[in-house]
Design a protein around this motif. Structure first.
Motif, PDB file in Angstrom:
ATOM      1  N   TYR A  26     -46.478 -39.124 -17.701  1.00  0.00           N
ATOM      2  CA  TYR A  26     -45.132 -38.713 -17.336  1.00  0.00           C
ATOM      3  C   TYR A  26     -45.192 -37.855 -16.084  1.00  0.00           C
ATOM      4  CZ  TYR A  26     -45.027 -39.722 -22.350  1.00  0.00           C
ATOM      5  OH  TYR A  26     -45.215 -40.301 -23.583  1.00  0.00           O
ATOM      6  N   LEU A  27     -44.098 -37.913 -15.301  1.00  0.00           N
ATOM      7  CA  LEU A  27     -43.985 -37.134 -14.081  1.00  0.00           C
ATOM      8  C   LEU A  27     -42.846 -36.143 -14.226  1.00  0.00           C
ATOM      9  CD1 LEU A  27     -44.142 -40.062 -11.468  1.00  0.00           C
ATOM     10  CD2 LEU A  27     -46.053 -38.710 -12.342  1.00  0.00           C
ATOM     11  N   LEU A  28     -43.108 -34.871 -13.930  1.00  0.00           N
ATOM     12  CA  LEU A  28     -42.053 -33.874 -13.811  1.00  0.00           C
ATOM     13  C   LEU A  28     -41.856 -33.629 -12.327  1.00  0.00           C
ATOM     14  CD1 LEU A  28     -40.046 -31.746 -14.779  1.00  0.00           C
ATOM     15  CD2 LEU A  28     -41.961 -30.139 -15.011  1.00  0.00           C
ATOM     16  N   VAL A  29     -40.673 -33.967 -11.830  1.00  0.00           N
ATOM     17  CA  VAL A  29     -40.393 -33.920 -10.396  1.00  0.00           C
ATOM     18  C   VAL A  29     -39.604 -32.655 -10.083  1.00  0.00           C
ATOM     19  CG1 VAL A  29     -39.417 -35.162  -8.438  1.00  0.00           C
ATOM     20  CG2 VAL A  29     -40.355 -36.440 -10.386  1.00  0.00           C
ATOM     21  N   LEU A  30     -40.091 -31.899  -9.099  1.00  0.00           N
ATOM     22  CA  LEU A  30     -39.464 -30.648  -8.673  1.00  0.00           C
ATOM     23  C   LEU A  30     -39.213 -30.675  -7.172  1.00  0.00           C
ATOM     24  CD1 LEU A  30     -41.834 -28.130 -10.526  1.00  0.00           C
ATOM     25  CD2 LEU A  30     -39.632 -28.986 -11.364  1.00  0.00           C
ATOM     26  N   ASP A  31     -38.413 -29.722  -6.695  1.00  0.00           N
ATOM     27  CA  ASP A  31     -38.340 -29.402  -5.276  1.00  0.00           C
ATOM     28  C   ASP A  31     -39.287 -28.242  -5.004  1.00  0.00           C
ATOM     29  OD1 ASP A  31     -36.514 -31.360  -4.767  1.00  0.00           O
ATOM     30  OD2 ASP A  31     -34.799 -30.011  -4.522  1.00  0.00           O
TER      31      ASP A  31
ATOM     32  N   SER B  91     -27.053 -39.310 -20.546  1.00  0.00           N
ATOM     33  CA  SER B  91     -26.550 -38.924 -19.235  1.00  0.00           C
ATOM     34  C   SER B  91     -26.517 -40.135 -18.334  1.00  0.00           C
ATOM     35  CB  SER B  91     -27.439 -37.834 -18.632  1.00  0.00           C
ATOM     36  OG  SER B  91     -26.985 -37.460 -17.341  1.00  0.00           O
ATOM     37  N   MET B  92     -25.608 -40.107 -17.365  1.00  0.00           N
ATOM     38  CA  MET B  92     -25.543 -41.187 -16.377  1.00  0.00           C
ATOM     39  C   MET B  92     -26.649 -41.043 -15.340  1.00  0.00           C
ATOM     40  SD  MET B  92     -22.946 -41.821 -13.261  1.00  0.00           S
ATOM     41  CE  MET B  92     -24.094 -40.843 -12.292  1.00  0.00           C
ATOM     42  N   ALA B  93     -27.029 -39.778 -15.066  1.00  0.00           N
ATOM     43  CA  ALA B  93     -27.973 -39.531 -13.981  1.00  0.00           C
ATOM     44  C   ALA B  93     -28.791 -38.281 -14.274  1.00  0.00           C
ATOM     45  CB  ALA B  93     -27.223 -39.414 -12.648  1.00  0.00           C
ATOM     46  N   PHE B  94     -29.347 -37.700 -13.230  1.00  0.00           N
ATOM     47  CA  PHE B  94     -30.185 -36.513 -13.330  1.00  0.00           C
ATOM     48  C   PHE B  94     -30.154 -35.819 -11.984  1.00  0.00           C
ATOM     49  CE2 PHE B  94     -32.667 -40.192 -12.102  1.00  0.00           C
ATOM     50  CZ  PHE B  94     -33.362 -39.756 -10.982  1.00  0.00           C
ATOM     51  N   VAL B  95     -30.734 -34.638 -11.918  1.00  0.00           N
ATOM     52  CA  VAL B  95     -30.813 -33.890 -10.663  1.00  0.00           C
ATOM     53  C   VAL B  95     -32.258 -33.944 -10.169  1.00  0.00           C
ATOM     54  CG1 VAL B  95     -30.431 -31.667  -9.523  1.00  0.00           C
ATOM     55  CG2 VAL B  95     -28.916 -32.405 -11.375  1.00  0.00           C
ATOM     56  N   GLY B  96     -32.430 -34.235  -8.897  1.00  0.00           N
ATOM     57  CA  GLY B  96     -33.758 -34.491  -8.364  1.00  0.00           C
ATOM     58  C   GLY B  96     -34.706 -33.318  -8.371  1.00  0.00           C
ATOM     59  N   CYS B  97     -34.192 -32.093  -8.461  1.00  0.00           N
ATOM     60  CA  CYS B  97     -35.071 -30.926  -8.446  1.00  0.00           C
ATOM     61  C   CYS B  97     -35.611 -30.586  -9.828  1.00  0.00           C
ATOM     62  CB  CYS B  97     -34.358 -29.719  -7.861  1.00  0.00           C
ATOM     63  SG  CYS B  97     -33.008 -29.091  -8.882  1.00  0.00           S
ATOM     64  N   GLY B  98     -35.289 -31.414 -10.849  1.00  0.00           N
ATOM     65  CA  GLY B  98     -35.793 -31.137 -12.187  1.00  0.00           C
ATOM     66  C   GLY B  98     -35.533 -32.272 -13.163  1.00  0.00           C
TER      67      GLY B  98
END
Length: 308
Positions: free
Chosen positions: A91-96, A149-156
């Motif tokens: 799994y990948l946890l994507v952050l800014d 959810s329909m989407a997500f936020v790219g910073c988390g």
């Protein structure tokens, strides 16, 4: 790139992108280091997008625990893809570079959710301020409760690495903005679910560095029209594009960026797009996206808020 050897394969790869925000990168790594030191199931990958402010030199001092990828130029979100491809976790946890997980609970819940629910492709995290208040965004469900959810936020957000690879990672041609919506649609098309867990908490410090006015005119206008052209049929697409042109023009006038608006519109229409029209069922899942890109809906929404 320098790799950190580990006795066990990581379960979760934490990946973030850096570009000329040295102070934010330092802070993010400070927050991640205490998580990394207490676990054996995570790895941290930092991609430097051709920084010139000392970020690259700082990252060179962290290679004893961080896997660092140095890119010669700023390639936008395409830089993330270099890290995703190198990641070893399931799994990948994507952050800014200006966001970080609150605690171990967030990491544990992400892993447990994806381990035990094969139908879930993405875990959308709660995005909050340093003070712990949820940041308002239409990308996440309201009210602030667990659910689809329909989407997500790219910073988390967290995503299955195999699924991300299957849908082609981030679309490099987008460079910035709306890439999360493109990925969300691709994931839904693969019949996976996006699940919002407000107990998976990500602090977003919202650094203003690098967020110039022209970028907020050019990329959202162009990229959103690309999405509409690809996935929506006429006459829905015509209406949504007209709305998006109005939104972009308003923002361009407010920020005195008409030249960038013109360039965005030109590229939005003259770039070849392969249509992949969504089924009515999938379009129904994207109702919030449709509302956000409907000028009539936004006008009525403002009127209701003023009268209320």
């Amino acid at each position: 790139m320098t790799r950190v050897k580990s006795a066990t394969q990581p379960k979760l790869s934490i990946v973030f992108l850096n570009y000329n925000r040295l102070a934010e990168t330092r802070y993010t790594l400070e927050q991640l280091s205490w998580l990394w030191e207490q676990r054996h199931d995570i790895e941290v990958i930092a991609i430097d997008n051709g920084s010139t402010d000392g970020t690259k030199e700082f990252l060179q001092t962290q290679t004893h625990w961080v896997q660092v990828i140095y890119l010669p130029n700023n390639s936008g979100i395409a830089g993330y893809n270099e890290g995703f491809q190198q990641a070893q976790g399931n799994y990948l946890l994507v952050l800014d570079d200006d966001s970080h997980p609150v605690d171990h609970i967030t990491l544990d819940r992400i892993i447990e959710c994806l381990d035990t629910h094969p139908e879930i492709g993405i875990v959308a995290c709660r995005i909050e301020s340093i003070q712990g208040q949820p940041l308002s965004t239409w990308h996440l469900p309201q009210p602030d409760t667990p659910g689809l959810s329909m989407a997500f936020v790219g910073c988390g957000f967290a995503i299955r690495r195999s699924l991300f690879e299957q849908v082609g990672w981030y679309p490099p041609e987008f460079f910035l903005y709306q890439n999360e919506i493109e990925v969300a649609i691709r994931v839904l098309c693969q019949h996976y679910k996006i699940y919002y867990d407000p107990n998976c908490r990500i602090i977003h410090r919202q650094s203003p560095l690098g967020r110039t006015h022209w970028r907020r005119v050019y990329y959202p206008t162009r990229n959103t029209i690309w999405i509409i052209r690809r996935y929506f049929p006429l006459p829905i697409a015509a209406y949504l594009i007209t709305s998006r042109l109005c939104f972009g023009l308003i923002r361009a006038l407010q920020s005195f960026e008409l030249a960038w608006y013109y360039q965005a519109v030109k590229e939005a229409f003259f770039t070849p797009i392969e249509p992949q029209i969504l089924s009515p069922q999938l379009r129904q899942q994207l109702t919030i996206f449709l509302e956000e890109n409907s000028i009539l809906h936004q006008i009525f929404k403002r009127l209701r808020s003023r009268s209320g």
